[in-house]
Design a protein around this motif. Structure first.
Motif, PDB file in Angstrom:
ATOM      1  N   GLY A 482      45.375  39.392  26.235  1.00 46.61           N
ATOM      2  CA  GLY A 482      46.491  39.387  25.303  1.00 46.61           C
ATOM      3  C   GLY A 482      47.543  40.445  25.561  1.00 46.61           C
ATOM      4  O   GLY A 482      48.544  40.510  24.834  1.00 46.61           O
ATOM      5  N   VAL A 483      47.375  41.271  26.586  1.00 40.82           N
ATOM      6  CA  VAL A 483      48.326  42.337  26.898  1.00 40.82           C
ATOM      7  C   VAL A 483      49.300  41.822  27.955  1.00 40.82           C
ATOM      8  O   VAL A 483      48.914  41.568  29.104  1.00 40.82           O
ATOM      9  N   ALA A 484      50.559  41.649  27.555  1.00 43.53           N
ATOM     10  CA  ALA A 484      51.563  41.115  28.482  1.00 43.53           C
ATOM     11  C   ALA A 484      51.659  41.997  29.723  1.00 43.53           C
ATOM     12  O   ALA A 484      51.708  43.229  29.624  1.00 43.53           O
ATOM     13  N   GLY A 485      51.676  41.367  30.887  1.00 42.43           N
ATOM     14  CA  GLY A 485      51.793  42.091  32.139  1.00 42.43           C
ATOM     15  C   GLY A 485      50.486  42.610  32.705  1.00 42.43           C
ATOM     16  O   GLY A 485      50.468  43.129  33.830  1.00 42.43           O
ATOM     17  N   SER A 486      49.373  42.485  31.965  1.00 43.27           N
ATOM     18  CA  SER A 486      48.088  42.907  32.517  1.00 43.27           C
ATOM     19  C   SER A 486      47.695  41.973  33.656  1.00 43.27           C
ATOM     20  O   SER A 486      48.155  40.832  33.742  1.00 43.27           O
ATOM     21  N   THR A 487      46.847  42.475  34.527  1.00 47.49           N
ATOM     22  CA  THR A 487      46.421  41.644  35.657  1.00 47.49           C
ATOM     23  C   THR A 487      45.760  40.361  35.164  1.00 47.49           C
ATOM     24  O   THR A 487      45.993  39.275  35.705  1.00 47.49           O
ATOM     25  N   TYR A 488      44.938  40.482  34.139  1.00 42.55           N
ATOM     26  CA  TYR A 488      44.273  39.293  33.609  1.00 42.55           C
ATOM     27  C   TYR A 488      45.279  38.266  33.130  1.00 42.55           C
ATOM     28  O   TYR A 488      45.156  37.068  33.440  1.00 42.55           O
ATOM     29  N   GLU A 489      46.300  38.678  32.391  1.00 42.05           N
ATOM     30  CA  GLU A 489      47.287  37.717  31.894  1.00 42.05           C
ATOM     31  C   GLU A 489      48.161  37.183  33.014  1.00 42.05           C
ATOM     32  O   GLU A 489      48.613  36.032  32.966  1.00 42.05           O
ATOM     33  N   VAL A 490      48.395  37.980  34.054  1.00 40.66           N
ATOM     34  CA  VAL A 490      49.111  37.470  35.229  1.00 40.66           C
ATOM     35  C   VAL A 490      48.321  36.345  35.887  1.00 40.66           C
ATOM     36  O   VAL A 490      48.871  35.305  36.268  1.00 40.66           O
ATOM     37  N   TYR A 491      47.013  36.518  36.001  1.00 39.34           N
ATOM     38  CA  TYR A 491      46.167  35.459  36.569  1.00 39.34           C
ATOM     39  C   TYR A 491      46.187  34.214  35.685  1.00 39.34           C
ATOM     40  O   TYR A 491      46.317  33.088  36.187  1.00 39.34           O
ATOM     41  N   ARG A 492      46.015  34.390  34.383  1.00 36.35           N
ATOM     42  CA  ARG A 492      46.001  33.232  33.484  1.00 36.35           C
ATOM     43  C   ARG A 492      47.304  32.442  33.592  1.00 36.35           C
ATOM     44  O   ARG A 492      47.288  31.203  33.668  1.00 36.35           O
ATOM     45  N   THR A 493      48.426  33.140  33.578  1.00 40.94           N
ATOM     46  CA  THR A 493      49.715  32.457  33.691  1.00 40.94           C
ATOM     47  C   THR A 493      49.843  31.758  35.040  1.00 40.94           C
ATOM     48  O   THR A 493      50.327  30.626  35.119  1.00 40.94           O
ATOM     49  N   SER A 494      49.401  32.419  36.093  1.00 43.31           N
ATOM     50  CA  SER A 494      49.482  31.825  37.434  1.00 43.31           C
ATOM     51  C   SER A 494      48.700  30.519  37.510  1.00 43.31           C
ATOM     52  O   SER A 494      49.178  29.521  38.063  1.00 43.31           O
ATOM     53  N   LEU A 495      47.497  30.526  36.956  1.00 43.66           N
ATOM     54  CA  LEU A 495      46.658  29.332  37.026  1.00 43.66           C
ATOM     55  C   LEU A 495      47.220  28.207  36.162  1.00 43.66           C
ATOM     56  O   LEU A 495      47.152  27.033  36.547  1.00 43.66           O
ATOM     57  N   ARG A 496      47.769  28.553  35.011  1.00 46.10           N
ATOM     58  CA  ARG A 496      48.370  27.514  34.168  1.00 46.10           C
ATOM     59  C   ARG A 496      49.580  26.881  34.859  1.00 46.10           C
ATOM     60  O   ARG A 496      49.710  25.653  34.909  1.00 46.10           O
ATOM     61  N   LEU A 497      50.458  27.712  35.424  1.00 46.84           N
ATOM     62  CA  LEU A 497      51.640  27.175  36.098  1.00 46.84           C
ATOM     63  C   LEU A 497      51.266  26.412  37.364  1.00 46.84           C
ATOM     64  O   LEU A 497      51.889  25.393  37.678  1.00 46.84           O
ATOM     65  N   ARG A 498      50.277  26.902  38.084  1.00 42.94           N
ATOM     66  CA  ARG A 498      49.832  26.191  39.293  1.00 42.94           C
ATOM     67  C   ARG A 498      49.427  24.764  38.943  1.00 42.94           C
ATOM     68  O   ARG A 498      49.760  23.811  39.657  1.00 42.94           O
ATOM     69  N   ARG A 499      48.706  24.620  37.829  1.00 37.88           N
ATOM     70  CA  ARG A 499      48.264  23.295  37.399  1.00 37.88           C
ATOM     71  C   ARG A 499      49.452  22.454  36.902  1.00 37.88           C
ATOM     72  O   ARG A 499      49.606  21.292  37.286  1.00 37.88           O
ATOM     73  N   GLU A 500      50.289  23.041  36.063  1.00 39.48           N
ATOM     74  CA  GLU A 500      51.410  22.294  35.495  1.00 39.48           C
ATOM     75  C   GLU A 500      52.411  21.857  36.571  1.00 39.48           C
ATOM     76  O   GLU A 500      52.962  20.747  36.500  1.00 39.48           O
ATOM     77  N   LEU A 501      52.657  22.703  37.548  1.00 37.93           N
ATOM     78  CA  LEU A 501      53.635  22.408  38.594  1.00 37.93           C
ATOM     79  C   LEU A 501      53.017  21.721  39.802  1.00 37.93           C
ATOM     80  O   LEU A 501      53.719  21.462  40.783  1.00 37.93           O
ATOM     81  N   ARG A 502      51.727  21.464  39.762  1.00 33.78           N
ATOM     82  CA  ARG A 502      51.016  20.718  40.802  1.00 33.78           C
ATOM     83  C   ARG A 502      51.193  21.364  42.177  1.00 33.78           C
ATOM     84  O   ARG A 502      51.378  20.684  43.186  1.00 33.78           O
ATOM     85  N   LEU A 503      51.112  22.669  42.193  1.00 30.78           N
ATOM     86  CA  LEU A 503      51.309  23.388  43.445  1.00 30.78           C
ATOM     87  C   LEU A 503      50.213  23.073  44.457  1.00 30.78           C
ATOM     88  O   LEU A 503      50.450  23.073  45.664  1.00 30.78           O
ATOM     89  N   GLY A 504      48.998  22.813  43.978  1.00 27.84           N
ATOM     90  CA  GLY A 504      47.894  22.533  44.884  1.00 27.84           C
ATOM     91  C   GLY A 504      48.051  21.261  45.674  1.00 27.84           C
ATOM     92  O   GLY A 504      47.430  21.090  46.726  1.00 27.84           O
ATOM     93  N   THR A 505      48.880  20.342  45.184  1.00 27.30           N
ATOM     94  CA  THR A 505      49.077  19.067  45.893  1.00 27.30           C
ATOM     95  C   THR A 505      50.458  18.975  46.517  1.00 27.30           C
ATOM     96  O   THR A 505      50.878  17.890  46.914  1.00 27.30           O
ATOM     97  N   GLY A 506      51.167  20.080  46.619  1.00 29.79           N
ATOM     98  CA  GLY A 506      52.531  20.066  47.143  1.00 29.79           C
ATOM     99  C   GLY A 506      52.600  20.326  48.633  1.00 29.79           C
ATOM    100  O   GLY A 506      51.657  20.048  49.387  1.00 29.79           O
ATOM    101  N   SER A 507      53.720  20.886  49.045  1.00 28.61           N
ATOM    102  CA  SER A 507      53.979  21.185  50.453  1.00 28.61           C
ATOM    103  C   SER A 507      54.787  22.468  50.556  1.00 28.61           C
ATOM    104  O   SER A 507      55.481  22.865  49.612  1.00 28.61           O
ATOM    105  N   VAL A 508      54.718  23.106  51.699  1.00 26.46           N
ATOM    106  CA  VAL A 508      55.508  24.304  51.970  1.00 26.46           C
ATOM    107  C   VAL A 508      56.749  23.924  52.765  1.00 26.46           C
ATOM    108  O   VAL A 508      56.648  23.295  53.819  1.00 26.46           O
ATOM    109  N   TYR A 509      57.917  24.286  52.229  1.00 21.07           N
ATOM    110  CA  TYR A 509      59.184  24.126  52.925  1.00 21.07           C
ATOM    111  C   TYR A 509      59.785  25.519  53.076  1.00 21.07           C
ATOM    112  O   TYR A 509      60.220  26.131  52.100  1.00 21.07           O
TER     113      TYR A 509
END
Length: 573
Positions: A482-509
């Motif tokens: 619950g602490v904004a900017g903590s490493t734990y919350e950075v990870y949680r946000t990263s994983l949520r956005l990775r799923r929402e933006l479908r980064l795992g099934t994308g491509s690198v340009y």
């Protein structure tokens, strides 16, 4: 800016984001984020100082909150613990220190009810010397059928007093140990590429192959979703067991030049994994095989994930890549191309139970070879620098297409325990290497959950099989949730956005960028990592979506930071 495309293995079109909208969902393992649990050090339910299966069950909701897709469990089988459970005495049961077989079944059910898949460790290169097979091999004497399941050879020199060849153990010292025969005389030697308590199996023996197919079925029938295969590149040895003179790190493979070592990455391993793949494919639910194969170059590693073999292989070349834009660009490009050539995803990893945690490793001077442990009298890395780079590296990794692995505690920003007392060390590398390499204990220390609780919430008492450093309190989960900017919350946000933006099934340009900066597009997201000495401006029109740390006072990306951006471009994607 101009751009060049390097499609990931999951996509072949020039605009993969559009193509995926109409495609059926990819198999889960092609884009999953998988969390490694080291059972000894995750959660202790009974206060004996050793983590266990009931402790894991009690903490599964943490993994749901974090946002991972699956867990991988390091070995929990009966074992003398000569190598922390990677010396298996019984592949079909649970060691009492971790619980009971019923606890394993309960863990599988509890994970499934939370939408988590479970991968277990399989250790096929060697057994424990306490395995019934090895006891039978010693009793059988030379030439006995039981002995043929392992790699026994007569010694060289007068009366066979010298080892059969010059191979060295990964843990230090000779890779051969001489046995006393049933009649009491010194006899043959057995091969152990690791500890003396881990005799190598002979994978040319049909009984060995049949046994492991049966072990696979045993755990598949109990409901596991797959297997991480330990030392996957080591099962087959060169038939003549030839001497190996080059002084290289044996577990890392041959690199890009020269012959392959006779104990690693022999072509015969692939027949074994094709057989295993047929077994897994006969079960419902997309069960998977994951190769721990320290193999280079990337094309050799890709052979393990051809369509009829394993599903994933850890990308250790990526883990070991230098922290610089050219090095990261090169390894990402090579990895994606090699995996795409066989139709497989790339599997990214930064930390695990065998290497320095990346929050410490990345604090070392750029280009420093990865040490095998750091001790109290060694130069101490800068934890602030290490964590800053670790968070940047994690955001870079999680923005790449394919699957990613996290190691327990990295979501808390845990560094290596670099001041662990030498007398507390348990890794066999420390003793077998003549106290020249500290080994892997520093990354295996039980993790902190609660800052003010006994053993930082690892268990109900202060007991801990490896001593925890006093600074663990500042990394505890309850100090970060619950602490904004903590490493734990950075990870949680990263994983949520990775799923929402479908980064795992994308491509690198790849996009044009200044020296010292890595910049690419994956779907609608743009990713920028600044490795340079000076801050860099955000691209024109960029909207900041996520960052590994704060921008500087002028709104620029500081050194050792990764940002995720969105730029509205008419007609793009």
């Amino acid at each position: 800016m101009s751009e060049s495309a390097l499609p990931a293995a999951t996509s072949t079109g020039t605009e993969p984001d559009v193509a995926h909208q109409a495609d059926p969902p990819d198999p889960w393992w092609r884009h999953a984020v998988i969390y490694q649990i080291y059972p000894r050090s995750f959660a202790d339910s009974d206060g004996d100082g050793i983590g266990d299966l009931p402790g894991i069950i009690a903490r599964l909701d943490h993994l749901v909150e974090l946002g991972v897709d699956a867990v991988w469990l390091s070995p929990f089988y009966p074992s003398p613990q000569a190598d922390a459970g990677y010396d298996v005495a019984d592949y079909r049961d649970v060691d009492p220190i971790f619980g009971r077989l019923a606890d394993a079944d309960q863990l599988l059910a509890a994970a499934r009810s939370r939408g988590l898949r479970v991968i277990v460790d399989l250790v096929p290169n060697h057994t424990s010397s306490a395995h019934p097979w090895f006891g039978a091999a010693l009793a059988a004497g030379p030439g006995g059928q039981a002995r043929a399941r392992y790699v026994f050879r007569d010694g060289r020199g007068p009366a066979g007093v010298e080892p059969p060849n010059d191979w060295q153990s990964v843990f230090g010292g000779p890779a051969w140990t001489r046995v006393t025969e049933p009649d009491g005389r010194p006899g043959q030697w057995y091969l152990h590429l690791f500890d003396t308590g881990q005799p190598d199996l002979n994978w040319d023996h049909p009984e060995v192959r049949a046994e492991f197919v049966d072990i696979l079925r045993y755990w598949l029938d109990r409901g596991v979703d797959g297997f991480r295969v330990d030392v996957a590149h080591g099962l087959i040895k060169q038939a003549d067991l030839a001497d190996w003179k080059p002084q290289i790190e044996p577990v890392s493979g041959p690199g890009t030049e020269g012959p392959r070592p006779p104990m690693w990455d022999q072509d015969g391993v692939h027949e074994i994994y094709r057989d295993w793949r047929r077994v897994l494919d006969s079960y419902p639910g997309e069960r998977i095989l994951v190769a721990e194969a320290w193999v280079q170059p990337a094309e050799r590693l890709a052979a393990y994930v051809r369509p009829d073999e394993m599903h994933q292989a850890f990308n250790f070349e990526y883990l070991e890549a230098s922290w610089s834009a050219p090095a990261q660009y090169a390894v990402i490009t090579r990895s994606l191309a090699a995996s795409a050539a066989v139709g497989a995803p790339t599997t990214w990893v930064l930390s695990n139970h065998d290497v320095l945690r990346h929050a410490t490793r990345l604090a070392l001077p750029i280009g420093t070879p990865r040490p095998r442990g750091i001790g109290v009298d060694d130069p101490q890395p800068d934890p602030v620098l290490g964590l800053r780079r670790a968070r940047a590296a994690t955001l870079l990794m999680l923005s790449l297409p394919g699957s990613a692995y996290l190691y327990q505690g990295e979501e808390l920003g845990l560094p290596e325990h670099t001041t662990l007392p030498d007398e507390a060390r348990q890794d066999p590398t420390w003793e077998r290497g003549g106290h020249t390499e500290r080994g892997r204990d520093g990354c295996r220390v039980p993790i902190p959950w609660e800052a003010d609780a006994p053993s930082y919430g690892f268990g109900p008492t202060d007991a801990s099989w490896l001593p925890q450093p006093t600074l663990w309190a500042e990394y505890a989960l309850d100090r970060q949730r619950g602490v904004a900017g903590s490493t734990y919350e950075v990870y949680r946000t990263s994983l949520r956005l990775r799923r929402e933006l479908r980064l795992g099934t994308g491509s690198v340009y790849w996009l044009e960028s200044p020296d010292g900066v890595l910049y690419f597009r994956n779907g609608e997201l743009r990713v920028l990592t600044n490795f340079g000495a000076e801050p860099v401006e955000l691209p024109d029109g960029a909207e900041l979506v996520h960052a590994s740390g704060p921008l500087d006072g002028a709104g620029r990306v500081p050194t050792d930071a990764t940002v995720w951006l969105r730029i509205d471009e008419p007609g793009a994607g």
